[in-house]
Design an enzyme around this catalytic site. Sequence first.
Site, PDB file in Angstrom:
ATOM      1  N   PRO A  89       0.810  -1.228   0.000  1.00 35.75           N
ATOM      2  CA  PRO A  89       0.000   0.000   0.000  1.00 35.75           C
ATOM      3  C   PRO A  89       0.841   1.275   0.000  1.00 35.75           C
ATOM      4  CG  PRO A  89      -0.819  -1.550   1.656  1.00 35.75           C
ATOM      5  CD  PRO A  89       0.489  -2.086   1.160  1.00 35.75           C
ATOM      6  N   GLU A 116       0.793  -8.761   7.153  1.00 38.00           N
ATOM      7  CA  GLU A 116       2.110  -8.649   7.770  1.00 38.00           C
ATOM      8  C   GLU A 116       2.908  -7.595   6.999  1.00 38.00           C
ATOM      9  OE1 GLU A 116       1.127 -11.312   5.963  1.00 38.00           O
ATOM     10  OE2 GLU A 116       1.467 -13.196   7.047  1.00 38.00           O
ATOM     11  N   ARG A 154       0.091  -7.357 -22.247  1.00 38.23           N
ATOM     12  CA  ARG A 154      -0.592  -6.907 -23.453  1.00 38.23           C
ATOM     13  C   ARG A 154       0.223  -5.893 -24.252  1.00 38.23           C
ATOM     14  NH1 ARG A 154      -2.848  -2.158 -23.210  1.00 38.23           N
ATOM     15  NH2 ARG A 154      -4.547  -2.456 -24.685  1.00 38.23           N
ATOM     16  N   ASP A 169      -5.267   3.301 -27.507  1.00 37.09           N
ATOM     17  CA  ASP A 169      -5.853   3.269 -26.164  1.00 37.09           C
ATOM     18  C   ASP A 169      -6.017   4.660 -25.578  1.00 37.09           C
ATOM     19  OD1 ASP A 169      -5.959   0.615 -26.174  1.00 37.09           O
ATOM     20  OD2 ASP A 169      -4.466   0.273 -24.628  1.00 37.09           O
TER      21      ASP A 169
HETATM   22  C1  9D3 Z   1      -2.228  -1.133   9.065  1.00 42.86           C
HETATM   23  C2  9D3 Z   1      -1.910  -0.435   7.855  1.00 42.86           C
HETATM   24  N1  9D3 Z   1      -2.284  -1.102   6.596  1.00 42.86           N
HETATM   25  C3  9D3 Z   1      -1.472  -0.470   5.526  1.00 42.86           C
HETATM   26  C4  9D3 Z   1      -2.213   0.614   4.839  1.00 42.86           C
HETATM   27  C5  9D3 Z   1      -2.009  -2.533   6.672  1.00 42.86           C
HETATM   28  C6  9D3 Z   1      -2.174  -3.275   5.400  1.00 42.86           C
HETATM   29  C7  9D3 Z   1      -3.399  -3.373   4.773  1.00 42.86           C
HETATM   30  C8  9D3 Z   1      -3.545  -4.123   3.616  1.00 42.86           C
HETATM   31  C9  9D3 Z   1      -1.077  -3.921   4.845  1.00 42.86           C
HETATM   32  C10 9D3 Z   1      -1.232  -4.672   3.693  1.00 42.86           C
HETATM   33  C11 9D3 Z   1      -2.466  -4.787   3.101  1.00 42.86           C
HETATM   34  C12 9D3 Z   1      -2.630  -5.630   1.884  1.00 42.86           C
HETATM   35  N2  9D3 Z   1      -2.520  -4.869   0.641  1.00 42.86           N
HETATM   36  C13 9D3 Z   1      -1.511  -5.057  -0.197  1.00 42.86           C
HETATM   37  O1  9D3 Z   1      -0.664  -5.877   0.055  1.00 42.86           O
HETATM   38  C14 9D3 Z   1      -1.448  -4.273  -1.406  1.00 42.86           C
HETATM   39  C15 9D3 Z   1      -2.266  -3.204  -1.899  1.00 42.86           C
HETATM   40  C16 9D3 Z   1      -3.426  -2.544  -1.359  1.00 42.86           C
HETATM   41  O2  9D3 Z   1      -3.946  -2.857  -0.280  1.00 42.86           O
HETATM   42  N3  9D3 Z   1      -3.976  -1.524  -2.085  1.00 42.86           N
HETATM   43  C17 9D3 Z   1      -3.491  -1.127  -3.285  1.00 42.86           C
HETATM   44  N4  9D3 Z   1      -2.417  -1.701  -3.816  1.00 42.86           N
HETATM   45  C18 9D3 Z   1      -1.826  -2.722  -3.125  1.00 42.86           C
HETATM   46  S1  9D3 Z   1      -0.486  -3.553  -3.642  1.00 42.86           S
HETATM   47  C19 9D3 Z   1      -0.443  -4.534  -2.315  1.00 42.86           C
END
Ligand code: 9D3
Length: 243
Positions: A89, A116, A154, A169
Amino acid sequence: MKIDVLTLFPEMFSGVFGSSILKNAKESGVVSYRIINFREYADNKHKKVDDYPYGGGAGMVLRAQPIFDAVDALTNQMQKKPRVILLCPQGERFTQKKAEELAEEEHIILLCGHYEGYDERIREHLATDEISIGDYVLTGGELGAMVIADSVTRLLPGVLGNAESAITDSFSTGLLEHPHYTRPSDFRGMKVPDILLSGHHKNIDAWREQESFKRTWERRPDLLEDRKLTTEEEKRLKNLNKR
Ligand code: 9D3
């Protein structure tokens, strides 16, 4: 191009990599996919991939060892270093520009985590990129890895036919697409615009460009802010403001 995915949920990928365009790309030899469960690389007898955080606190942290060893196994005997992309994230937002950049690579490795966190040494010494696919919360990086694999595949030469070619596109022209219609010209009283039935190709092209611009202006003005308007587009903007 080689696209490898490291994940604890390999079964999630069968649908996406086994369908239509990605399947054809794989069968034609343009791309190869390997989906690896990095749990197989855990060096302890319980195959544990996470552990408690140093300093305490809630949650678990993905251990460095299984991930470093899995990446080593995927790159052994290869001279060129792969791009190692951490899905998280906190990463840089994924865009078409990034897809185009990755499509130039010989080998990419997509690393998927879950709630994690990653041991920071994975970020600092293994990952070359950190990518998020948008500002919403997923349960893990797998959907992000699929989005990247799909959008990159693609773009590889020979994957799309002429009809579906990536060149026109919306995100390549920087504008959204104009409206499309097919037969019948009157469906339950809902009519196709007369101009599309007129046979005047110059007028039709002009109408489509105007509609593309209008749609972008109304729905995604941010796409127009990112680029300079052409003099043609300045005229279209004046047309819009008149109505
Ligand atoms: C407690 C804080 N959170 C972080 C914002 C914890 C958390 C939430 C969700 C940690 C990892 C996740 C799982 N999400 C991903 O691994 C992820 C993701 C996403 O949640 N949104 C947009 N792109 C991506 S790429 C990987």
